[in-house]
Design an enzyme around this catalytic site. Structure first.
Site, PDB file in Angstrom:
ATOM      1  N   SER A 127       0.835  -1.197   0.000  1.00  0.00           N
ATOM      2  CA  SER A 127       0.000   0.000   0.000  1.00  0.00           C
ATOM      3  C   SER A 127       0.867   1.242   0.000  1.00  0.00           C
ATOM      4  O   SER A 127       1.957   1.256   0.559  1.00  0.00           O
ATOM      5  CB  SER A 127      -0.925   0.031   1.216  1.00  0.00           C
ATOM      6  OG  SER A 127      -1.665   1.242   1.191  1.00  0.00           O
ATOM      7  N   LYS A 181      -4.282  -6.796   3.280  1.00  0.00           N
ATOM      8  CA  LYS A 181      -4.336  -5.662   2.344  1.00  0.00           C
ATOM      9  C   LYS A 181      -5.770  -5.422   1.866  1.00  0.00           C
ATOM     10  O   LYS A 181      -6.211  -4.282   1.715  1.00  0.00           O
ATOM     11  CB  LYS A 181      -3.412  -5.923   1.138  1.00  0.00           C
ATOM     12  CG  LYS A 181      -3.501  -4.865   0.035  1.00  0.00           C
ATOM     13  CD  LYS A 181      -3.070  -3.510   0.546  1.00  0.00           C
ATOM     14  CE  LYS A 181      -3.158  -2.315  -0.352  1.00  0.00           C
ATOM     15  NZ  LYS A 181      -3.858  -2.202  -1.536  1.00  0.00           N
ATOM     16  N   HIS A 184      -7.542  -3.669   4.523  1.00  0.00           N
ATOM     17  CA  HIS A 184      -6.971  -2.303   4.524  1.00  0.00           C
ATOM     18  C   HIS A 184      -7.748  -1.452   3.515  1.00  0.00           C
ATOM     19  O   HIS A 184      -8.138  -0.318   3.795  1.00  0.00           O
ATOM     20  CB  HIS A 184      -5.484  -2.355   4.148  1.00  0.00           C
ATOM     21  CG  HIS A 184      -4.908  -1.041   3.682  1.00  0.00           C
ATOM     22  ND1 HIS A 184      -5.162  -0.497   2.443  1.00  0.00           N
ATOM     23  CD2 HIS A 184      -4.109  -0.144   4.312  1.00  0.00           C
ATOM     24  CE1 HIS A 184      -4.546   0.666   2.319  1.00  0.00           C
ATOM     25  NE2 HIS A 184      -3.895   0.907   3.448  1.00  0.00           N
ATOM     26  N   ASN A 185      -7.966  -2.003   2.338  1.00  0.00           N
ATOM     27  CA  ASN A 185      -8.676  -1.242   1.309  1.00  0.00           C
ATOM     28  C   ASN A 185     -10.137  -1.006   1.689  1.00  0.00           C
ATOM     29  O   ASN A 185     -10.692   0.049   1.385  1.00  0.00           O
ATOM     30  CB  ASN A 185      -8.591  -1.957  -0.035  1.00  0.00           C
ATOM     31  CG  ASN A 185      -7.258  -1.715  -0.716  1.00  0.00           C
ATOM     32  OD1 ASN A 185      -6.270  -1.437  -0.045  1.00  0.00           O
ATOM     33  ND2 ASN A 185      -7.216  -1.830  -2.029  1.00  0.00           N
ATOM     34  N   GLU A 188      -9.973   1.751   3.914  1.00  0.00           N
ATOM     35  CA  GLU A 188      -9.677   2.928   3.057  1.00  0.00           C
ATOM     36  C   GLU A 188     -10.979   3.467   2.436  1.00  0.00           C
ATOM     37  O   GLU A 188     -11.244   4.675   2.483  1.00  0.00           O
ATOM     38  CB  GLU A 188      -8.685   2.473   1.977  1.00  0.00           C
ATOM     39  CG  GLU A 188      -8.418   3.444   0.853  1.00  0.00           C
ATOM     40  CD  GLU A 188      -7.543   2.779  -0.241  1.00  0.00           C
ATOM     41  OE1 GLU A 188      -6.448   2.316   0.092  1.00  0.00           O
ATOM     42  OE2 GLU A 188      -7.979   2.727  -1.406  1.00  0.00           O
TER      43      GLU A 188
HETATM   44  C1  6PG Z   1      -3.162   1.371  -1.745  1.00  0.00           C
HETATM   45  C2  6PG Z   1      -4.436   1.522  -2.525  1.00  0.00           C
HETATM   46  C3  6PG Z   1      -4.303   0.906  -3.875  1.00  0.00           C
HETATM   47  C4  6PG Z   1      -5.356   1.361  -4.861  1.00  0.00           C
HETATM   48  C5  6PG Z   1      -6.742   0.941  -4.503  1.00  0.00           C
HETATM   49  C6  6PG Z   1      -7.779   1.744  -5.215  1.00  0.00           C
HETATM   50  O1  6PG Z   1      -3.256   0.851  -0.651  1.00  0.00           O
HETATM   51  O2  6PG Z   1      -2.114   1.789  -2.221  1.00  0.00           O
HETATM   52  O3  6PG Z   1      -5.475   0.911  -1.844  1.00  0.00           O
HETATM   53  O4  6PG Z   1      -4.229  -0.468  -3.688  1.00  0.00           O
HETATM   54  O5  6PG Z   1      -5.300   2.726  -5.014  1.00  0.00           O
HETATM   55  O6  6PG Z   1      -6.858  -0.393  -4.872  1.00  0.00           O
HETATM   56  O7  6PG Z   1      -8.933   1.044  -5.101  1.00  0.00           O
HETATM   57  P1  6PG Z   1     -10.247   1.378  -5.894  1.00  0.00           P
HETATM   58  O8  6PG Z   1      -9.854   1.628  -7.325  1.00  0.00           O
HETATM   59  O9  6PG Z   1     -11.088   0.183  -5.731  1.00  0.00           O
HETATM   60  O10 6PG Z   1     -10.800   2.609  -5.252  1.00  0.00           O
END
Ligand code: 6PG
Length: 465
Positions: A127, A181, A184-185, A188
């Site tokens: 990430s 991860k 984590h998303n 996010e």
């Molecule tokens: C990270 C982000 C990366 C990516 C996302 C975007 O941790 O660096 O999460 O993995 O920017 O996957 O996700 P979406 O396109 O689903 O919003």
């Protein structure tokens, strides 16, 4: 001299990781499926220890043993075919690391299949986007612990460092790293959505401009709300469109995209029976945003409330601030509930304090809140729920009233606050003595004789209704 690591996939993330490795003293063999990106890399970043290849076999042969190959390619079928093409070129003991946003179920399978042939598979959650990859990402590696020990000096060196500790640690077996991860998303998604709902409230209920909101967010970012996502939001809100001079947020189409990791988190929450409502809500809101055409019809035919001006603007802003902290605590609570149950279900022995440690820097959800979260799980690894930790219990108790005031103002004004609403409902549901499920059970028994339990004695009961 042989190369210490091979980097396969020189897109934005792969190239940044390769530069990071070179900057940290590794001898890096470089390969991309098409030669153009390899050529471009060498033109932009000619480094004495960068060793480009156009032939896969030579790339593999250039590596010291056990070979360490880091894949930074598109998750899914592309990763499968890349592994298939590498497989005949590898020897027992070699290590493949996959840094893509892979589905953890795929990583579980790859780990098992390669293991049967003596090849180690390490799924690495990465990430931090391009900047993180270049200067120090957050890394979540999983697989065989002994294999991890062979790559840990490199991974821990290229990871972000916080208070002298790397934001990289061994997560667990199989695809546990990609699982961590994935959630984590999910976190996010929910945190981005909370910030967005706060912006909506400040813009359309309190009637502040994007610049004014940026100033408020900037001040909040000096407090316990400090986070990477809040910081970048201040930059976004101040940014003006070059063509029109308007705030860029007024020019960008209000339809959110997604690549699927938030959806996977929600699907997994449903599979495991975890009420990760804020994360799911943040996914659903993206779907709702995509219905732009329908929304444009609905806005003219569906009524909202008669709007009343907010009288106490400063108070409303203070409530919004406290609500954001409260909401963020609920998002983390749900994410860590999911980690806890996944660890038990999949037998991964996830160390929740280690996960919080890895998230403190480099990643998209890095925030000051990760420090007390780490402390909570370090103090008590078996903690039932984050909200029951002393620090978070006090924080929730101190902020819940502001959260309610914020929600009432927002809902009274007709602004949609789905993730906040989900967070509040979760909190009240979690602390409820009687959940209401007694009535659900009665209804189930009434129409389907599904039976119910009683509060006053053991057993299974049915009523002739
Ligand atoms: C990270 C982000 C990366 C990516 C996302 C975007 O941790 O660096 O999460 O993995 O920017 O996957 O996700 P979406 O396109 O689903 O919003």
């Amino acid at each position: 001299m042989k190369n210490t690591i091979g980097l396969y996939g020189l897109g934005v993330m792969g190239a940044s990781l390769a530069k990071n490795m070179l900057n940290k003293g590794e001898r890096v063999a470089l390969y991309n499926y098409t030669d153009d990106l390899t050529t471009q890399f060498m033109e932009q970043f000619p480094h004495e220890h960068a060793d480009p290849y156009t032939d896969l076999s030579s790339f593999v042969q250039s590596l010291e043993k056990p070979r360490k190959i880091f894949l930074m390619v598109t998750a899914g079928d592309v990763t499968t075919s890349v592994i298939d093409s590498l497989f005949p070129l590898l020897d027992e003991g070699d290590i493949i690391m996959d840094g893509g946003n892979a589905n953890f179920i795929d990583s579980n399978e790859r780990y098992q299949t390669l293991r049967e042939h003596g090849i180690h598979f390490i799924g690495v959650g990465v990430s931090g986007g391009e900047e993180g990859a270049l200067h120090g990402p957050s890394l979540m590696p999983s697989g065989d612990k002994a294999a991890y020990a062979k790559v840990s000096p490199i991974l821990e060196k290229i990871a972000a460092q916080v208070n002298g500790e790397p934001c990289c640690t061994y997560i667990g077996k199989e695809g546990a790293g990609h699982y961590v991860k994935m959630v984590h998303n999910g976190i996010e998604y929910a945190d981005m959505q909370l910030i967005t709902e706060t912006y909506q409230f400040l813009r359309y209920v309190v009637h502040l401009s994007p610049d004014e909101i940026a100033n408020i967010f900037e001040a909040w970012n000096e407090t316990e709300l400090n986070s990477y996502l809040l910081k970048i939001t201040t930059h976004i809100l101040r940014h003006k469109d070059e063509e029109t001079g308007k705030p860029i947020v007024d020019i960008i189409m209000d339809r959110a995209g997604q690549k699927g990791t938030g959806k996977w988190t929600s699907m997994n929450a449903l599979d495991l029976g975890i009420p990760s409502t804020t994360i799911s809500e943040a996914v659903f809101v993206r779907f709702l945003s995509a219905l732009k055409k329908e929304r444009m019809i609905a806005k003219d035919v569906l009524q909202g409330p008669i709007k009343e001006e907010i009288q106490q603007k400063e108070t409303a802003i203070q409530h919004a601030k406290e609500a954001l902290l409260f909401g963020r605590v609920i998002v983390y609570t749900q994410g860590f509930m999911q980690y806890k149950v996944a660890s038990e279900t999949y037998g991964w022995d996830l160390q929740l304090d280690h996960i919080a440690k890895v998230f403190r820097g480099g990643c998209i959800i890095q925030s000051d809140l990760l420090h007390p979260i780490r402390d909570a799980y370090r103090k008590n690894p078996a903690l039932t729920n984050l909200l029951l930790d002393d620090y978070f219990k006090c924080l929730a108790n101190d902020h819940q009233a502001s959260m309610r005031a914020f929600l009432m103002d927002g809902i009274a004004s007709g602004v949609s606050l789905p993730t906040y609403s989900a967070a509040m409902a979760f909190y009240d549901g979690y602390r409820a003595e009687r959940s209401g499920a007694e009535l659900i059970q009665a209804q189930r028994d009434y129409f389907g004789a599904h039976t119910y339990e009683r509060v006053d004695r053991e057993g299974v009961f049915h009523t002739k209704w």
